[in-house]
Motif scaffolding. Structure first.
Motif, PDB file in Angstrom:
ATOM      1  N   TRP A   1      61.274 103.888  71.652  1.00  0.00           N
ATOM      2  CA  TRP A   1      60.998 102.560  72.218  1.00  0.00           C
ATOM      3  C   TRP A   1      61.742 101.466  71.460  1.00  0.00           C
ATOM      4  O   TRP A   1      62.089 100.429  72.048  1.00  0.00           O
ATOM      5  CB  TRP A   1      59.503 102.307  72.322  1.00  0.00           C
ATOM      6  CG  TRP A   1      58.795 101.618  71.198  1.00  0.00           C
ATOM      7  CD1 TRP A   1      59.058 100.382  70.692  1.00  0.00           C
ATOM      8  CD2 TRP A   1      57.673 102.110  70.443  1.00  0.00           C
ATOM      9  NE1 TRP A   1      58.177 100.074  69.677  1.00  0.00           N
ATOM     10  CE2 TRP A   1      57.316 101.103  69.518  1.00  0.00           C
ATOM     11  CE3 TRP A   1      56.921 103.270  70.489  1.00  0.00           C
ATOM     12  CZ2 TRP A   1      56.253 101.260  68.629  1.00  0.00           C
ATOM     13  CZ3 TRP A   1      55.860 103.410  69.612  1.00  0.00           C
ATOM     14  CH2 TRP A   1      55.545 102.430  68.687  1.00  0.00           C
ATOM     15  N   ALA A   2      62.028 101.681  70.175  1.00  0.00           N
ATOM     16  CA  ALA A   2      62.822 100.706  69.422  1.00  0.00           C
ATOM     17  C   ALA A   2      64.245 100.628  69.964  1.00  0.00           C
ATOM     18  O   ALA A   2      64.811  99.535  70.109  1.00  0.00           O
ATOM     19  CB  ALA A   2      62.838 101.081  67.942  1.00  0.00           C
ATOM     20  N   ALA A   3      64.818 101.784  70.278  1.00  0.00           N
ATOM     21  CA  ALA A   3      66.173 101.811  70.824  1.00  0.00           C
ATOM     22  C   ALA A   3      66.233 101.114  72.182  1.00  0.00           C
ATOM     23  O   ALA A   3      67.185 100.374  72.479  1.00  0.00           O
ATOM     24  CB  ALA A   3      66.651 103.255  70.943  1.00  0.00           C
ATOM     25  N   ILE A   4      65.210 101.334  73.009  1.00  0.00           N
ATOM     26  CA  ILE A   4      65.177 100.682  74.322  1.00  0.00           C
ATOM     27  C   ILE A   4      65.031  99.170  74.162  1.00  0.00           C
ATOM     28  O   ILE A   4      65.661  98.388  74.892  1.00  0.00           O
ATOM     29  CB  ILE A   4      64.036 101.254  75.185  1.00  0.00           C
ATOM     30  CG1 ILE A   4      64.227 102.759  75.414  1.00  0.00           C
ATOM     31  CG2 ILE A   4      63.982 100.534  76.535  1.00  0.00           C
ATOM     32  CD1 ILE A   4      63.066 103.419  76.132  1.00  0.00           C
ATOM     33  N   THR A   5      64.210  98.752  73.200  1.00  0.00           N
ATOM     34  CA  THR A   5      64.050  97.314  72.941  1.00  0.00           C
ATOM     35  C   THR A   5      65.368  96.678  72.528  1.00  0.00           C
ATOM     36  O   THR A   5      65.722  95.576  72.991  1.00  0.00           O
ATOM     37  CB  THR A   5      62.995  97.092  71.840  1.00  0.00           C
ATOM     38  OG1 THR A   5      61.739  97.629  72.266  1.00  0.00           O
ATOM     39  CG2 THR A   5      62.824  95.604  71.550  1.00  0.00           C
ATOM     40  N   MET A   6      66.114  97.370  71.662  1.00  0.00           N
ATOM     41  CA  MET A   6      67.416  96.855  71.256  1.00  0.00           C
ATOM     42  C   MET A   6      68.349  96.740  72.462  1.00  0.00           C
ATOM     43  O   MET A   6      69.115  95.775  72.579  1.00  0.00           O
ATOM     44  CB  MET A   6      68.028  97.768  70.199  1.00  0.00           C
ATOM     45  CG  MET A   6      67.296  97.753  68.856  1.00  0.00           C
ATOM     46  SD  MET A   6      67.916  98.999  67.703  1.00  0.00           S
ATOM     47  CE  MET A   6      69.567  98.360  67.400  1.00  0.00           C
ATOM     48  N   TYR A   7      68.263  97.710  73.374  1.00  0.00           N
ATOM     49  CA  TYR A   7      69.142  97.680  74.547  1.00  0.00           C
ATOM     50  C   TYR A   7      68.777  96.542  75.497  1.00  0.00           C
ATOM     51  O   TYR A   7      69.617  96.090  76.281  1.00  0.00           O
ATOM     52  CB  TYR A   7      69.079  99.023  75.275  1.00  0.00           C
ATOM     53  CG  TYR A   7      70.173  99.207  76.303  1.00  0.00           C
ATOM     54  CD1 TYR A   7      71.497  99.394  75.907  1.00  0.00           C
ATOM     55  CD2 TYR A   7      69.888  99.170  77.667  1.00  0.00           C
ATOM     56  CE1 TYR A   7      72.503  99.544  76.834  1.00  0.00           C
ATOM     57  CE2 TYR A   7      70.888  99.323  78.608  1.00  0.00           C
ATOM     58  CZ  TYR A   7      72.194  99.510  78.185  1.00  0.00           C
ATOM     59  OH  TYR A   7      73.192  99.658  79.105  1.00  0.00           O
TER      60      TYR A   7
ATOM     61  N   GLU B   1      64.241  92.519  66.563  1.00  0.00           N
ATOM     62  CA  GLU B   1      62.921  93.143  66.520  1.00  0.00           C
ATOM     63  C   GLU B   1      63.007  94.641  66.798  1.00  0.00           C
ATOM     64  O   GLU B   1      62.267  95.440  66.201  1.00  0.00           O
ATOM     65  CB  GLU B   1      61.977  92.450  67.504  1.00  0.00           C
ATOM     66  CG  GLU B   1      61.643  91.023  67.082  1.00  0.00           C
ATOM     67  CD  GLU B   1      60.589  90.365  67.942  1.00  0.00           C
ATOM     68  OE1 GLU B   1      60.183  90.988  68.959  1.00  0.00           O
ATOM     69  OE2 GLU B   1      60.144  89.249  67.607  1.00  0.00           O
ATOM     70  N   GLY B   2      63.903  95.055  67.701  1.00  0.00           N
ATOM     71  CA  GLY B   2      64.089  96.482  67.949  1.00  0.00           C
ATOM     72  C   GLY B   2      64.646  97.207  66.733  1.00  0.00           C
ATOM     73  O   GLY B   2      64.210  98.315  66.394  1.00  0.00           O
ATOM     74  N   ALA B   3      65.605  96.592  66.050  1.00  0.00           N
ATOM     75  CA  ALA B   3      66.187  97.198  64.848  1.00  0.00           C
ATOM     76  C   ALA B   3      65.148  97.322  63.739  1.00  0.00           C
ATOM     77  O   ALA B   3      65.109  98.330  63.007  1.00  0.00           O
ATOM     78  CB  ALA B   3      67.378  96.374  64.371  1.00  0.00           C
TER      79      ALA B   3
ATOM     80  N   ALA C   1      60.233 103.110  61.833  1.00  0.00           N
ATOM     81  CA  ALA C   1      59.993 104.440  62.407  1.00  0.00           C
ATOM     82  C   ALA C   1      60.537 105.545  61.515  1.00  0.00           C
ATOM     83  O   ALA C   1      59.952 106.630  61.429  1.00  0.00           O
ATOM     84  CB  ALA C   1      60.615 104.520  63.803  1.00  0.00           C
ATOM     85  N   VAL C   2      61.647 105.300  60.859  1.00  0.00           N
ATOM     86  CA  VAL C   2      62.228 106.301  59.958  1.00  0.00           C
ATOM     87  C   VAL C   2      61.267 106.598  58.807  1.00  0.00           C
ATOM     88  O   VAL C   2      61.020 107.764  58.463  1.00  0.00           O
ATOM     89  CB  VAL C   2      63.594 105.819  59.426  1.00  0.00           C
ATOM     90  CG1 VAL C   2      64.126 106.794  58.375  1.00  0.00           C
ATOM     91  CG2 VAL C   2      64.596 105.673  60.572  1.00  0.00           C
ATOM     92  N   PHE C   3      60.696 105.557  58.209  1.00  0.00           N
ATOM     93  CA  PHE C   3      59.736 105.750  57.126  1.00  0.00           C
ATOM     94  C   PHE C   3      58.434 106.379  57.623  1.00  0.00           C
ATOM     95  O   PHE C   3      57.743 107.083  56.882  1.00  0.00           O
ATOM     96  CB  PHE C   3      59.442 104.417  56.442  1.00  0.00           C
ATOM     97  CG  PHE C   3      60.587 103.869  55.651  1.00  0.00           C
ATOM     98  CD1 PHE C   3      60.839 104.333  54.368  1.00  0.00           C
ATOM     99  CD2 PHE C   3      61.427 102.898  56.179  1.00  0.00           C
ATOM    100  CE1 PHE C   3      61.904 103.835  53.620  1.00  0.00           C
ATOM    101  CE2 PHE C   3      62.491 102.392  55.449  1.00  0.00           C
ATOM    102  CZ  PHE C   3      62.736 102.868  54.169  1.00  0.00           C
ATOM    103  N   ALA C   4      58.112 106.126  58.903  1.00  0.00           N
ATOM    104  CA  ALA C   4      56.859 106.642  59.464  1.00  0.00           C
ATOM    105  C   ALA C   4      56.812 108.161  59.469  1.00  0.00           C
ATOM    106  O   ALA C   4      55.720 108.748  59.432  1.00  0.00           O
ATOM    107  CB  ALA C   4      56.667 106.098  60.882  1.00  0.00           C
ATOM    108  N   ILE C   5      57.950 108.816  59.512  1.00  0.00           N
ATOM    109  CA  ILE C   5      57.985 110.283  59.516  1.00  0.00           C
ATOM    110  C   ILE C   5      57.236 110.841  58.316  1.00  0.00           C
ATOM    111  O   ILE C   5      56.525 111.855  58.416  1.00  0.00           O
ATOM    112  CB  ILE C   5      59.445 110.787  59.519  1.00  0.00           C
ATOM    113  CG1 ILE C   5      60.152 110.331  60.801  1.00  0.00           C
ATOM    114  CG2 ILE C   5      59.505 112.301  59.370  1.00  0.00           C
ATOM    115  CD1 ILE C   5      61.632 110.654  60.822  1.00  0.00           C
ATOM    116  N   TRP C   6      57.361 110.197  57.164  1.00  0.00           N
ATOM    117  CA  TRP C   6      56.749 110.701  55.936  1.00  0.00           C
ATOM    118  C   TRP C   6      55.436 110.010  55.584  1.00  0.00           C
ATOM    119  O   TRP C   6      54.686 110.509  54.750  1.00  0.00           O
ATOM    120  CB  TRP C   6      57.725 110.530  54.763  1.00  0.00           C
ATOM    121  CG  TRP C   6      58.955 111.367  54.925  1.00  0.00           C
ATOM    122  CD1 TRP C   6      59.087 112.700  54.648  1.00  0.00           C
ATOM    123  CD2 TRP C   6      60.220 110.935  55.428  1.00  0.00           C
ATOM    124  NE1 TRP C   6      60.359 113.124  54.942  1.00  0.00           N
ATOM    125  CE2 TRP C   6      61.088 112.054  55.417  1.00  0.00           C
ATOM    126  CE3 TRP C   6      60.719 109.721  55.877  1.00  0.00           C
ATOM    127  CZ2 TRP C   6      62.404 111.993  55.827  1.00  0.00           C
ATOM    128  CZ3 TRP C   6      62.034 109.648  56.309  1.00  0.00           C
ATOM    129  CH2 TRP C   6      62.863 110.763  56.286  1.00  0.00           C
TER     130      TRP C   6
END
Length: 487
Positions: free
Chosen positions: A127-133, A219-221, A227-232
Motif C-alpha cells: 500500500w505504500a508503493a501504491i500511495t507513492m504512485y 508519505e508513501g515513502a 514497513a521494512v523495519f516492521a518485518i523484525w
C-alpha cells in the motif's frame, strides 16, 4: 514509553478448567508460580507494550495514507484531476469498498499463520508503493482505481492487529491496549495535518511538482521505510518462537492465554476446522448486531475524514487550517487513555462507549448552533472525544467472543467489515454544497450516534441476562463462578 507496562502485573491464576480451543501451541507449558511469575509477567508486558507502540506507528501511517487526499484537496487536487459533483466523495468511499472485500478472509488467513509479522509488513509495503504512485496520477479514473487497491491492501492491518493483541493480552488488559492502538487514528489526524502543512508550504513547485503530488510521494515513502523495519519488530503469536522473548517469558505468554479459555467448550472436544470459526460467527446474531452498531458509530464519526474541510470553514488559509486540526486530536488522544484505563479497571464497556458518543453529539449541536469562529473551533474539541467509543466497542467484541480463537478472528473481521460500510456511505454525508455550515451532515451524525447508543444498551441488557442465567445455574449445581460477559 515508561519502564512500566501499560497495566501492572495482574493476577493470572487459572480460572477455568477448559482446554484451549483453536490452534495448539507448540512446546510444553510449565508452571511459573514458584519461579517469580510476577517478575516475569512484568518483563513480558513491558516488551509487549513496546511492540504495541510500533503497531501504533504502523496504524498512524495506515490512517495517514488513507486520508491524505483530504489534505491534497486543499491544494488543488480536485481541480487538477477535473473532479465535479460528488466525484471527490466517491474517491473517499471507494477505498472503503476495498476494505469490505479483504477484511474477513484476511483475518481467517492470518489465524492460520505462524508469522503474521511477514504478512502484515508485506501488505504495508504494497500500500505504500501504491500511495507513492498516487503522486503521478493524471486522471480521476486512475486515482479511483489506485484508491480502491490502497483500501484492498490496507484492510489487512487493523483487524489483523486487533486479533494479534487478543492473542497476547488477557481480557482485563485488552481495553487499554486496543485504545492505545486506535489512538493511532487521533495521532495520525494530528500529525498528518502538521506534516501536510509542512509539505504544502515547503515543497510546492519543487522540481515542477505541485504540493499535493509531493504529499503522496513523501508519505508513501515514509510508510515504505517503516514497513521494512516492521518485518523484525511486529509481534507474531505466542506459539511462534520469538527472539525478543526469553524462554520463561515465552512459556508464560502461552500459559496466560490458556488460562483465558472459558469453561464452556464450544467444540465438544473436537479439533477446530480451518473455517469453523467463520461459520459460527456468521450464524451468531450477536456478530450482526454489533456489526450494525459499529457501522452506526463509524457513521457518526465520519467527520474525522473531513476534519481539514471543517477546519477550513473558519476562513483561514490552507496551511493554517491544517495546523488547527492538531490540538483537538492531541486532547482527544490524551482523554482516550483515561477512558480506556477506567473501562478496564471497572470492567464496564457500555458507559465508556455511550459517554464519548454523547460528548461528540454535544460538539455537533454546538457546531450547528453558530458560525462564530471560536465556538465552532471549540466544537471540534468535543467531536474529537468520540472516536474512543469505537475502540472500546472493538474491545467489547473481543471480550464477548473470547471462547475460540478462530471465531474471535472471524467475528472481529466481520464486525470490522460491516462497520466499514459506514465509511462508504458516510463519505457522502459531507458534500461541499452543504457547507460551510454542514447542518445536514451534523444532524445525520447525531442520529447515527443516538441509535448506536440505543443498540449498545440493548446488547448490554442481553449480556446481563446471560450472566444472570449462568449465575443461577452455578448456584443450582454448586459450581464455582465461571465466565461472565463484560457489560
Amino acid at each position: 514509553m515508561s519502564d512500566l507496562p501499560l497495566l501492572g502485573s495482574v493476577d493470572c491464576s487459572p480460572r477455568y478448567d477448559a482446554t484451549s480451543s483453536g490452534s495448539s501451541d507448540d512446546g510444553p507449558t510449565l508452571p511459573l508460580d514458584n519461579i517469580g511469575r510476577s517478575t516475569v509477567e512484568k518483563r513480558l508486558l513491558r516488551k509487549l507494550d513496546l511492540r504495541v507502540a510500533f503497531l501504533v506507528l504502523v496504524y498512524i501511517m495506515n490512517i495517514m495514507d488513507r486520508t491524505n487526499v483530504v489534505a491534497a484537496r486543499l491544494r488543488g487536487f480536485e481541480e487538477d484531476l477535473d473532479m465535479t459533483g460528488n466525484q471527490f466523495n466517491t474517491l473517499i468511499g471507494i477505498l472503503n469498498v476495498g476494505y469490505l472485500v479483504t477484511q474477513a478472509p484476511s483475518n481467517m488467513i492470518l489465524h492460520r499463520m505462524k508469522r503474521p509479522s511477514l504478512y502484515l509488513s508485506s501488505c504495508m509495503m504494497v500500500w505504500a508503493a501504491i500511495t507513492m504512485y498516487m503522486s503521478a496520477v493524471q486522471t480521476y479514473r486512475a486515482a479511483l482505481i489506485l484508491r480502491f487497491f490502497i483500501g484492498f491492501v490496507e484492510a489487512t492491518f487493523f483487524p489483523g492487529a486487533i486479533f494479534i493483541l487478543s492473542r497476547w493480552y488477557k481480557r482485563n488488559e485488552l481495553g487499554l491496549r486496543t485504545v492505545f492502538l486506535f489512538c493511532g487514528n487521533s495521532i495520525s489526524n494530528a500529525l498528518s495535518a502538521l506534516i501536510a502543512s509542512g509539505i504544502v508550504a515547503s515543497l510546492d513547485g519543487v522540481l515542477g511538482f505541485t504540493a499535493w503530488r509531493w504529499l503522496f510521494f513523501v508519505e508513501g515513502a515514509l510508510t515504505f521505510t517503516i514497513a521494512v523495519f516492521a518485518i523484525w519488530i511486529l509481534p507474531d503469536f505466542p506459539s511462534t518462537p520469538s527472539v525478543w522473548l526469553l524462554p520463561d517469558e515465552q512459556i508464560l505468554a502461552k500459559q496466560r492465554m490458556e488460562e483465558e479459555v472459558v469453561a464452556r467448550i464450544e467444540y465438544d472436544g473436537k479439533p477446530e476446522e480451518n473455517f469453523s470459526g467463520l461459520t459460527e460467527a456468521l450464524m451468531d446474531w450477536r456478530v450482526w448486531w454489533l456489526g450494525v452498531t459499529l457501522h452506526l458509530i463509524l457513521s457518526s464519526m465520519s467527520f474525522t475524514t473531513f476534519f481539514p474541510t471543517l477546519s477550513a470553514t473558519m476562513g483561514y488559509s490552507a496551511t493554517t487550517s491544517l495546523f488547527l486540526c492538531a490540538p483537538p486530536w492531541i486532547l482527544g488522544t490524551a482523554t482516550s487513555f483515561v477512558v480506556a484505563r477506567h473501562s478496564d479497571v471497572t470492567g464496564d464497556r457500555f458507559w465508556h462507549i455511550a459517554g464519548p458518543l454523547l460528548v461528540g453529539i454535544a460538539g455537533f449541536i454546538i457546531a450547528i448552533s453558530t458560525m462564530n469562529t471560536a465556538v465552532r473551533y471549540l466544537s471540534l474539541f468535543f467531536m474529537a472525544q468520540s472516536p474512543v467509543a469505537y475502540a472500546v466497542s472493538l474491545t467489547w467484541v473481543l471480550n464477548t467472543f473470547s471462547q475460540s480463537q478462530s471465531k474471535r478472528a472471524a467475528a472481529v473481521a466481520l464486525v470490522s467489515t460491516m462497520a466499514s460500510t459506514g465509511l462508504v456511505s458516510s463519505s457522502y454525508f459531507w458534500p461541499s454544497s452543504w457547507g460551510p455550515s454542514y447542518v445536514n451532515s451534523y444532524l445525520i451524525c447525531i442520529l447515527a450516534g443516538i441509535v448506536s447508543i440505543a443498540m449498545c444498551w440493548v446488547f448490554k441488557e442481553h449480556l446481563s441476562r446471560c450472566n444472570e442465567v449462568a449465575e443461577a445455574e452455578e448456584k443450582a449445581l454448586g459450581l464455582p463462578e465461571g465466565f461472565r460477559y463484560l457489560l
